[in-house]
Design a protein around this motif. Sequence first.
Motif, short mmCIF file in Angstrom:
data_model
loop_
_atom_site.label_atom_id
_atom_site.label_comp_id
_atom_site.label_asym_id
_atom_site.label_seq_id
_atom_site.Cartn_x
_atom_site.Cartn_y
_atom_site.Cartn_z
N MET B 1 0.84 -1.20 0.00
CA MET B 1 0.00 0.00 0.00
C MET B 1 0.87 1.24 0.00
SD MET B 1 -2.85 -1.13 -0.31
CE MET B 1 -2.54 -2.83 -0.74
N PRO B 2 0.50 2.19 -0.80
CA PRO B 2 1.45 3.28 -1.02
C PRO B 2 1.68 4.21 0.17
CG PRO B 2 -0.55 3.56 -2.38
CD PRO B 2 -0.68 2.27 -1.67
N TYR B 3 0.67 4.43 1.00
CA TYR B 3 0.83 5.53 1.96
C TYR B 3 0.80 5.08 3.42
CZ TYR B 3 -0.94 7.33 -2.43
OH TYR B 3 -1.15 7.56 -3.75
N LEU B 4 1.06 3.80 3.66
CA LEU B 4 1.08 3.34 5.04
C LEU B 4 2.53 3.12 5.43
CD1 LEU B 4 -1.70 0.65 4.66
CD2 LEU B 4 -1.94 3.01 5.41
N TYR B 5 2.85 3.34 6.71
CA TYR B 5 4.23 3.00 7.01
C TYR B 5 4.45 2.14 8.23
CZ TYR B 5 5.61 7.63 9.28
OH TYR B 5 5.78 8.74 10.00
N SER B 47 -1.08 0.52 -9.92
CA SER B 47 0.21 1.14 -9.57
C SER B 47 0.22 2.57 -10.10
CB SER B 47 1.35 0.36 -10.21
OG SER B 47 1.25 0.52 -11.62
N GLU B 48 1.19 3.34 -9.68
CA GLU B 48 1.23 4.74 -10.14
C GLU B 48 1.39 4.81 -11.67
OE1 GLU B 48 4.03 7.29 -8.13
OE2 GLU B 48 3.34 9.06 -9.21
N ILE B 49 2.19 3.90 -12.21
CA ILE B 49 2.40 3.93 -13.67
C ILE B 49 1.10 3.58 -14.39
CG2 ILE B 49 3.60 2.77 -15.59
CD1 ILE B 49 6.05 2.56 -13.75
N GLU B 50 0.41 2.55 -13.90
CA GLU B 50 -0.86 2.18 -14.54
C GLU B 50 -1.90 3.30 -14.41
OE1 GLU B 50 -1.14 -2.61 -13.72
OE2 GLU B 50 -1.01 -1.25 -12.01
N MET B 51 -1.92 3.89 -13.24
CA MET B 51 -2.87 4.98 -13.00
C MET B 51 -2.60 6.13 -13.96
SD MET B 51 -5.35 5.73 -10.72
CE MET B 51 -6.37 6.42 -12.02
N ASN C 86 -1.50 13.66 1.56
CA ASN C 86 -2.15 14.01 0.30
C ASN C 86 -1.24 13.60 -0.86
OD1 ASN C 86 -2.83 17.05 2.02
ND2 ASN C 86 -4.26 15.35 1.79
N PRO C 87 -1.55 12.46 -1.48
CA PRO C 87 -0.64 11.91 -2.49
C PRO C 87 -0.38 12.86 -3.65
CG PRO C 87 -2.28 10.30 -1.85
CD PRO C 87 -2.71 11.59 -1.25
N LYS C 88 0.86 12.90 -4.06
CA LYS C 88 1.25 13.84 -5.12
C LYS C 88 0.73 13.42 -6.48
CE LYS C 88 2.72 15.71 -1.67
NZ LYS C 88 1.76 16.61 -1.02
N ARG C 89 0.53 12.09 -6.66
CA ARG C 89 0.00 11.65 -7.96
C ARG C 89 -1.42 12.18 -8.16
NH1 ARG C 89 0.92 5.65 -5.89
NH2 ARG C 89 2.71 6.84 -5.23
N ASN C 90 -2.15 12.40 -7.06
CA ASN C 90 -3.49 12.98 -7.18
C ASN C 90 -3.41 14.41 -7.70
OD1 ASN C 90 -3.80 10.70 -5.61
ND2 ASN C 90 -4.97 11.69 -3.98
N GLU C 91 -2.42 15.13 -7.20
CA GLU C 91 -2.25 16.52 -7.62
C GLU C 91 -1.90 16.59 -9.10
OE1 GLU C 91 -2.91 19.16 -5.56
OE2 GLU C 91 -3.58 17.47 -4.35
N ARG C 92 -1.02 15.70 -9.51
CA ARG C 92 -0.62 15.70 -10.91
C ARG C 92 -1.83 15.40 -11.80
NH1 ARG C 92 3.96 11.67 -13.15
NH2 ARG C 92 5.45 13.16 -12.33
N ALA C 93 -2.65 14.46 -11.36
CA ALA C 93 -3.84 14.09 -12.15
C ALA C 93 -4.76 15.29 -12.34
CB ALA C 93 -4.58 12.96 -11.46
N ALA C 94 -5.03 15.99 -11.24
CA ALA C 94 -5.98 17.10 -11.31
C ALA C 94 -5.46 18.23 -12.18
CB ALA C 94 -6.31 17.60 -9.91
N ALA C 392 -8.81 -3.96 -1.37
CA ALA C 392 -7.97 -4.40 -0.25
C ALA C 392 -7.26 -3.21 0.38
CB ALA C 392 -6.96 -5.43 -0.73
N GLY C 393 -6.83 -2.30 -0.46
CA GLY C 393 -6.11 -1.13 0.03
C GLY C 393 -6.99 -0.25 0.89
#
Lengths: 132, 461, 528
Positions: B1-5, B47-51, C86-94, C392-393
Amino acid sequence: MNPEELQYAKTHEWVAVAETDGEKIATLGISAFAVEALTDLVYIDLPEVGKQVTAGEPFCEVESVKAVSDIYAPVDGEVVAVNEALPDALETLGSDPYGAGWIAKLKISSEAGLGELMDHAAYEKQCSEEAH
Amino acid sequence: MPYLYNTPEDQQAMLDAIGADSLEDLFAPIPAALQLDRSLDLPPALSEIEMDHTLRTLAAQNAHGGNSVCFLGGGSYDHFIPAVVDTIGSRSEFYTSYTPYQPEASQGNLQVVFEYQSLITRLTGMDVSNASLYDGASATAEATLMAASATRTRKKILVPASLHPEYRATVATYLKNLDLQLITLQTPTGVLDPDLLASALDDSVAAVVLQQPNFFGCLEDAHRVSQLTQAAGALLISAFDPISLGILQPPGAYGANIAVAEGHGLGTPMSYGGPYLGILACDQKLVRRMPGRIVGETVDRHGKRCYVLTMQTREQHIRREKATSNVCTNQGLFALRATVYLSQLGPQGLRETAQLCLQKSHYAAKQLCQADRFTLAFDQPTFKEFVIRDAENNVASLLQSAQRAGYLAGVPLAPWYPELADCFLVAVTEKRTRAEIDGWVQALTTAQGACSKRPDLMAQP
Amino acid sequence: MRNTRDTQSLFELSRPGRRAARLPACDVPEREITDLLPADAVRQAPPELPELSEPQIIRHFVNLSTQNMSVDTHFYPLGSCTMKYNPKRNERAAAMPGFAELHPYQDESTLQGMLAILYEMQEMLQEISGLPACSLQPAAGAQGEFTALLVAAAYFQDLGETRTKILVPDNAHGTNPASAVMAGFEAVTVQTSAAGYVDMEDLAAKLDEQVAVLMITNPSTLGLFEPNMQQIAEQVHAVGGLVYLDGANMNAILGITQPGAFGVDMQHYNPHKTFSGPHGGGGPGAGPICVTEKLAPYLPAPIIVKELRVAKELRVASCESRERKESRVTSCESREQATAAHNPQLATRNSKLPYFRLDTNRPKSIGRVRAFFGNVGVLLRAYVYIRTHGPAGLRRVAENAVLNANYLLSRVQHILPVPQGNRCMHEFVASASELKRQQNISAMDLAKRLLDYGYHAPTVYFPLTVPEAMMIEPTESEGKETLDAFAETLFRITEESAELLHEAPHTTPVSRPDEVRAARQPVLVWNG
């Protein structure tokens, strides 16, 4: 005015009744205890002269930074005067709550509410209970 | 998961500290019968690339500023956004912070909003501004509620048909279940007729809403409307275009009591209609009836100048059901962008921007109307928008044809104004070049009427 | 290090004649303004905006930005606000021009990619809610509440019922009663018990056929899942009322339970909380709502619907660009490929392709609550968030949010007792009243001193039902080390002298602003 000679509502308003030209006029304000409890007051929304008020109903508001408190009419009547100087000098509510800090004068239309009021001693007792 | 640590080891250590057997155990307070016994039926994680690939694919299916020339308006405009606005708007100290509940940790946001309020009052000539609302339409609706509360016994809100139809619809929704009545005054000449207004005004009218320039781009007789409104004891709500105030008289100059606007033109992208910036400014005497947040100047315990949220007793978190509005957030990020935008443009830049809109839109209207097919629908002065009547009454296929040539050529008025079904609304901003305008004229004047059957085809999949 | 010169007010920095923007020369024949506009419509003098250079502007705002705490710079456990990463990929998308540069009145045939996302967003929010209909229109959570209550009002009017009351528990967010009044109802408060749950006796006493809606926040603002939820919903339904969920706390239950399953008839989402849209220093948010089937006809219009159209027709309708003079529009081929790539199963020429349409023909709709479609920029970020998590995420988001909150609770409760118990969902409300009594340290003192240690303060003094409340929500995007350090800092602060704390913070740009002065003599605009 001498606080010991005033009458008090459960909701912390003080009332002094005087008769002028055959009409009973109630002057009212809020007690020193209430001013203290409300902490730094910042605004008062005075009622309009001419407004009809009902005993036990809110007719005016005071605000602190993060709270609004209603002021309740102790008697039925009509607002005949308000303390125009008060909004710009709210500190007088603290420094002279029973004198320069008066809020409004009501022409009493029914004295029914007066019977509900407490004398100073009874009010002191209520305050000391609330403080705990 | 991308944002959990938390690692699995962390999780176990944490569960041990809590005294829980498992993650499931933590959800024990939710009755088992209510717990979902399956996975959510959602697409699997990308994934980020797919997204990125998916988004690019979808974005490529849209006509947009990069592949089309935009002449659309009606409350959303293709104005230029200077790079400094994006640079500051992308500072994550701004965009990942929240409402300044702790002023010591939010002086940046607070000072920006104070500056925003100051700029808005200077722009509009009004006394005070709030920290912003959702958008122009909801700001207009909030203004009508303010006016109704200020005028107490008055129950009518008058709006001309030249007010943005979606703003009118929004006001109607807001007033629907309250003891207030919305009355629409027709505007066959493209503007509100002052005599018609005078006949509708009486002591039951709380407010008149006037859009300046109006939805059709026409200038209303704001002074006359204001005089009539004030004389009847009602309040004037002006819905203005912030860019226009580089050249047009501000609401304060013609006596508006409340001024509202869609502020996205001040540095916020069109983004298919939102999120935007609702501007609301008013007379000093209405300040305690304002909805939304307000920032004020004060000093700290060392006597240093600083800023705080103030007059909060108006708001829902304190006054609850007696609040001036249910609004909680403001549009902080766009108030910031507007503040940067207005700082960047300055008085001269704003004036020049407005001038370019004015000159180019008049040029566009003039060039198009040289063709017999097209005339201006209204004989009124305009700022950056105008309404074109198509003599062939074939607006839909005309616009489709222009679209195929790469021009988003205009907004058809039929959905809102059946009597203007042969008309479309055009906006020309400072971004449009003469070549683009000439190309747009060309696209519209050479459009073939032959494709008029296409909409029918579309309607039957 | 701190630059205070450039953070003076914009108006102090201004000098006549300075400017930052250069506009193009007018490339069309210019006409006199007096020929174009009536004299009394023209502004006499330009607005008194500041006159600045571009470097000055950048320095001013960049320095101001450093005076904020933010999620990207600090742990920000502000309860009820879900201050997650706040994920940066979201910002790029918008920011993609294919989304950011779309005009709301473009023809829907030119918006198929955008509408596909928004349609999918409707579907995904419905699934997460377990409710079958969705409107993406409301601009914020509070507007979502208002919209849903209008939907309820329209539903009851259609039934010929006049219901006047909305029940709201006393620990609800202030927007709930405020929205009720704006929607034309009377807000009636329902008490909560000492344990923080809806007081069932008080509910029974107030529940009658005048009640249109019970608004409930579940998990509540105290971070508790309402144990009587089913019973409450049954009782409200028994008198013909509806249950509204304030979805502020959806982060705790993503993929764990669906509001539709626990009796909710309508709910809003706060995508800027649950789905990581940034909070923007106060906004923008968004407030999409989901409702049951019987309420669907009343939702604001438009709603996006999906139709299947034969590929050939689509091709003719939206892609016939052979005659165009310049290649500004994406080519026909690439658009088709794009559609096919998104829907590989629909790639064949003669099969049917999805077409997304804005359905405005909704005669029972309550109308609109704002102009245009919705807060699309926020919804787009939420879309990216949900798609990059998958089912799942999202469940792991909820699990870790709840794990982090419970862990932090276990670490701080010896200093700050939690009156509602030793377990919670995504947040908990601790009380500093013991500290206040014993050491004269208030919730406010703790909040202010935390700033000195580099932590944003929790929400303090809310909800009002807990004295000296500190509402703490760590979110899932923090780790054990951060929570340990935070707990240790809180403990360390309680060992400090009360005098030091009363004057905290000591390291921030300003300390304890005089809010009384600000409210007594409001200075709301620069008048220097």
